[in-house]
Design a protein around this motif. Structure first.
Motif, short mmCIF file in Angstrom:
data_model
loop_
_atom_site.label_atom_id
_atom_site.label_comp_id
_atom_site.label_asym_id
_atom_site.label_seq_id
_atom_site.Cartn_x
_atom_site.Cartn_y
_atom_site.Cartn_z
N SER A 182 0.79 -1.23 0.16
CA SER A 182 -0.03 -0.14 0.01
C SER A 182 0.86 1.20 0.12
N PHE A 183 0.53 2.12 -0.74
CA PHE A 183 1.29 3.54 -0.87
C PHE A 183 0.03 4.66 -0.85
N ALA A 184 0.28 5.68 0.26
CA ALA A 184 -0.63 6.66 0.39
C ALA A 184 0.06 7.92 -0.25
N SER A 185 -0.85 8.33 -1.45
CA SER A 185 -0.51 9.51 -2.07
C SER A 185 -1.34 10.85 -1.70
N ARG A 186 -0.68 11.96 -1.66
CA ARG A 186 -1.43 13.28 -1.32
C ARG A 186 -2.63 13.52 -2.49
N GLY A 187 -2.00 13.09 -3.66
CA GLY A 187 -3.33 13.36 -4.75
C GLY A 187 -3.86 14.63 -4.80
N HIS A 226 3.06 16.17 -4.13
CA HIS A 226 2.51 15.04 -4.93
C HIS A 226 3.23 15.05 -6.27
N LYS A 227 3.57 16.38 -6.62
CA LYS A 227 4.35 16.32 -8.09
C LYS A 227 5.65 15.71 -7.90
N ALA A 228 6.24 15.83 -6.81
CA ALA A 228 7.49 15.19 -6.91
C ALA A 228 7.32 13.45 -6.78
N GLU A 229 6.23 13.16 -6.08
CA GLU A 229 5.95 11.90 -6.15
C GLU A 229 5.57 11.18 -7.71
N LEU A 230 4.61 12.11 -8.42
CA LEU A 230 4.49 11.53 -9.57
C LEU A 230 5.78 11.63 -10.43
N ALA A 231 6.75 12.48 -10.32
CA ALA A 231 7.76 12.54 -11.17
C ALA A 231 8.61 11.21 -10.96
N LEU A 232 8.73 10.84 -9.62
CA LEU A 232 9.34 9.46 -9.46
C LEU A 232 8.67 8.21 -10.18
N TRP A 233 7.38 8.09 -10.05
CA TRP A 233 6.62 7.20 -10.76
C TRP A 233 6.90 7.35 -12.05
N SER A 234 6.90 8.50 -12.79
CA SER A 234 7.17 8.49 -14.17
C SER A 234 8.55 8.11 -14.38
N ALA A 235 9.46 8.55 -13.68
CA ALA A 235 10.83 7.85 -13.87
C ALA A 235 10.72 6.60 -13.73
N ALA A 236 10.17 5.88 -12.86
CA ALA A 236 9.89 4.51 -12.83
C ALA A 236 9.35 3.78 -14.10
N ASP A 237 8.68 4.74 -15.00
CA ASP A 237 7.76 3.95 -15.96
C ASP A 237 6.49 3.23 -15.27
N ILE A 238 6.12 3.63 -14.32
CA ILE A 238 4.86 2.76 -13.53
C ILE A 238 3.61 4.08 -13.53
N LEU A 275 5.33 9.09 0.62
CA LEU A 275 6.42 10.12 0.38
C LEU A 275 6.13 11.29 1.03
N THR A 276 7.15 11.82 1.90
CA THR A 276 6.93 12.90 2.74
C THR A 276 8.15 13.76 2.81
N ASP A 277 8.00 15.17 2.96
CA ASP A 277 9.10 16.14 3.21
C ASP A 277 9.63 15.70 4.63
#
Lengths: 231, 245, 271
Positions: C140-145, C151-163, C192-194
């Protein structure tokens, strides 16, 4: 998380100035909104009870429905009005206590209007001929009916107070939860929750509940004794 | 009892004249072609079986409702003169003190505060209400409430007083007290128009009688004549205690 | 009863009189839109009194998500925005809403998760690997959404992981960092948190930092004066004074001095 009650008691006992400020601001904003709501809503509700005009039914239904207006929507509307890019932007009211008063007044008004209308309508059925006989016209009957319905009206006013003091969505949007300036009990609770200080958040909640509780108890006691003494 | 100077000196609003006056709700003609003159200084009792329109007639005369056709006119030409008052069958007392209840119509009538408080004090004294002055009106006994309702009407200095079943819900001693007050009002020169379902009360109080039957005024005249020699079979049946509809 | 009710009414009426006193404006103040994570970290409570003492200018902070904070700036409802979403900030300036972006400081993001670390993120080579491990394990992963900087930083990581993050394991809370962490504690889930929010967050439950340290997780903060040419009421002078102070030696030192639990949260990096 342990002992929110203890934290609450400790907070109250310490007389923490920041807490005092938050409570004072919350009461000030809500009481001002309730007062304005009453000043406008009581006569308007009573007028609506006595007046007969085309479209009256629509207005009655509309105010009944507005009692369920989501606070966030009210807040958003006020935000868009008061924003610098909105029609009332020049007033520079956004992120001030006045903005919160406006938002809460909008939440309270439908409650006061609808409950007043309902109370006064019932009284009017009973009083109508008598007041006319004594020489009161419709307009002059309004204050009389409001005064004679005062015990029942207090319930409606309290409901308005409860809605205003408990809500967070609207004041957060238009007030901004600025420390020392627009931070109220409910926005502080939201903040503390988001900081994970659940104990402190619950403690603030307990204090808010105590305030609402004592106010309701006072009004209930007043109403009981009034029923006993006024018949 | 000495006649109140204010009443005696005021322009008289009486007699009150009803000409071919009718009142309908929808298709139902509840009062039909009433011709009646109410003369000053008399005690008129409106009689008739239930549903004959007695209460309606009083409320029309008092001006609470408007006739459907015909006219109701006062000598003074005023459509609804101030010098008339009514005690409703179930008078509504305001949720405030006895004193405030007396003050209320006087304030509406435009009396100044000082004059008002003097008039209220006088009325309280006149009706023996001084010990009750600060009590909430709604918590008085039935008899006391009716006394207050009469006092409130009297305080307006009426030349004519309409009383709708003034003792309907009262016990005999309270009824007695109310009737005494009605006699005193009459002696003060106030014209009385009242309804009563109580034949004995009507006999005690009436100088004139108006007899209504099914919305029509079928007898009107001095009380003695009505009680001793009623002209219509309906009135005879009514006085004989027969149920007539 | 009468006198009681009357007293109550009087009380109500007199409180209306006090509305005039409600908007008690300080003589000099600016309004700053910043992010909930910065507010929650307690940084403002530490540095703002220093600034106010030095300049006499009161700073009113409205804490919002980065997206909302920039929108508030666009509408001209604040004088300064102080957020952490560099591309969005640059766009804000490019579109003319802001005057100029200044680097102020950075903190870093960390991945927190259940102590048992079901996705074994502790062994990850870098942040993208850690995120990939979570997705592959279906943990399970809790996203700010909420379109915030985090949230933008998290999306950038998913994108880099191609997920493309979706499925029952991916929980979008649509709310602030604190609320999202409260959710993660309950599930339990990774998030993902600061670091600032994490360190000052008290309701950690079983959660702990499972991955940190990748430079890609650095989270730079920028401060921008809202364009007074677009919104003439903006207090440009006072706002610029605040920005100047933040990037000055005094301001940078104040930021570096702020600690929670003995740990420094923000690292000054003004040019």
């Amino acid at each position: 998380m342990d002992g929110p009650f203890l934290i609450a008691i400790g907070l109250i006992a310490s007389g923490d100035p920041a807490l005092t400020e938050i409570i004072a601001l919350s009461l000030k904003v809500t009481l001002t909104a309730v007062s304005i709501g009453c000043l406008v809503g009581l006569p308007l509700g009573a007028g609506l009870a006595l007046a007969r005009f085309p479209g009256r039914g629509v207005i009655v239904v509309a105010f009944n429905a507005l009692m369920g207006l989501p606070p966030v929507v009210a807040g958003l509307l006020v935000y868009l009005m008061l924003s610098r890019s909105g029609p009332l932007g020049d007033l520079a009211l956004l992120f001030t206590p006045t903005a919160m008063v406006i938002a809460q007044t909008i939440l309270i008004l439908p409650i006061v209007i609808s409950l007043t209308r309902s109370v006064v309508e019932d009284l009017w059925a009973e009083y109508r001929e008598q007041l006319r006989s004594l020489g009161a016209g419709r307009l002059r009957s309004v204050p009389t009916l409001l005064w004679d319905g005062r015990v029942s009206l207090v319930t409606g006013i309290l409901a308005g107070f409860g809605r205003a003091s408990a809500e967070v969505g609207a004041v957060l949007i238009v007030g901004g939860n600025i420390a020392g300036h627009t931070r109220t009990m409910t926005t502080a609770i939201t903040l503390e929750t988001s900081r994970g200080s659940l104990g402190l958040a619950v403690a603030l909640g307990i204090i808010l509940l105590l305030i609402t509780l004592s106010l309701n108890a006072a009004a209930w006691g007043l109403a009981q004794s009034a029923r006993g003494r006024l018949g | 009892m000495k006649v109140d100077k204010v009443i005696a000196s005021a322009t008289t609003i009486l007699p009150l004249r009803l000409k071919d006056m009718s009142y309908s709700v929808g298709n139902a003609r509840l009062l039909d072609g009433i011709d009646l003159t109410v003369k000053a200084g008399r005690r008129l009792v409106v009689m008739g079986p239930n549903g004959a329109g007695k209460s309606l007639l009083l409320r029309l005369c008092h001006g609470l409702i408007e006739p459907t056709s015909g006219s109701i006119s006062w000598q003074s030409q005023d459509p609804r003169p101030a010098a008339q008052a009514m005690v409703l069958q179930r008078p509504v007392l305001l949720r405030r003190s006895v004193r405030a209840n007396l003050n209320y119509p006087l304030a509406l009538a435009g009396y100044a505060r000082a004059a008002r408080s003097e008039m209220v004090q006088k009325t309280l004294a006149r009706f023996g209400l001084i010990p009750l002055a600060e009590r909430p009106a709604r918590l008085l006994s039935g008899g006391e409430q009716q006394r207050l309702a009469l006092a409130r009407a009297w305080a307006l200095r009426p030349q004519i007083l309409f009383l709708d079943e003034p003792s309907a819900a009262l016990d005999p001693s309270a009824t007695r007290a109310i009737e005494d007050l009605i006699f005193q009002f009459s002696a003060e020169g106030i014209t009385i128009v009242m309804t009563s379902h109580d034949l004995f009360q009507a006999r005690r109080l009436a100088q004139d009688v108006a007899f209504l039957h099914r919305g029509r005024l079928i007898e009107h005249g001095p009380a003695a004549q009505f009680f001793d020699a009623p002209q219509t079979p309906e009135a005879r049946d009514f006085l004989g205690g027969a149920l007539i509809w | 009863m009468l006198s009681n009710t009357r007293a109550l009414l009087l009380c109500a009426i007199s409180s209306i009189g006090s509305i005039a006193a409600v908007p008690a404006f300080a003589q000099d103040f600016i309004t700053v839109a910043s992010t909930t994570s910065t507010e929650n970290s307690g940084l403002f409570g530490y540095i703002l009194p220093m600034f106010t003492e030095e300049t006499g200018i009161d700073v009113r902070v409205v804490a919002q998500g980065t997206g909302q904070a920039l929108e508030t700036g666009r509408r001209g409802d604040v004088d300064v925005v102080f957020v952490h979403a560099r591309p969005a900030e640059e766009q804000f300036v490019a579109e003319g809403y802001g005057v100029e972006r200044f680097d102020v400081m950075y903190n870093d993001f960390v991945i927190v998760g259940p102590d048992s670390d079901p996705a074994n993120t502790r062994a990850a080579e870098n942040a993208v690997d850690a995120m990939t491990a979570i997705a592959q394990a279906g943990a399970s992963f809790a996203s700010r959404g909420d379109d915030s900087g985090t949230h933008k930083a998290e999306l950038a990581l998913w994108s880099a992981a191609d997920i493309v993050p979706e499925g029952a394991w991916y929980l979008e809370t649509g709310s602030g960092m604190g609320a999202t962490l409260n959710t993660a504690v309950q599930v339990p889930a990774y998030a993902l948190t600061d670091r600032g929010t994490w360190l000052s967050f008290e309701n950690r439950g079983d959660l702990t930092v499972t991955y940190e340290g990748d430079p890609v997780l650095f989270n730079p903060y920028g401060v921008i004066l809202v364009n007074p040419e677009l919104h003439p009421h903006v207090k440009a002078q006072e706002g610029q004074a605040f920005i100047d102070w933040l990037v000055s030696d005094a301001g940078q030192q104040a930021i570096a001095d702020y600690q929670v639990g003995g740990e420094q949260l923000f690292f000054p990096n003004a040019q």
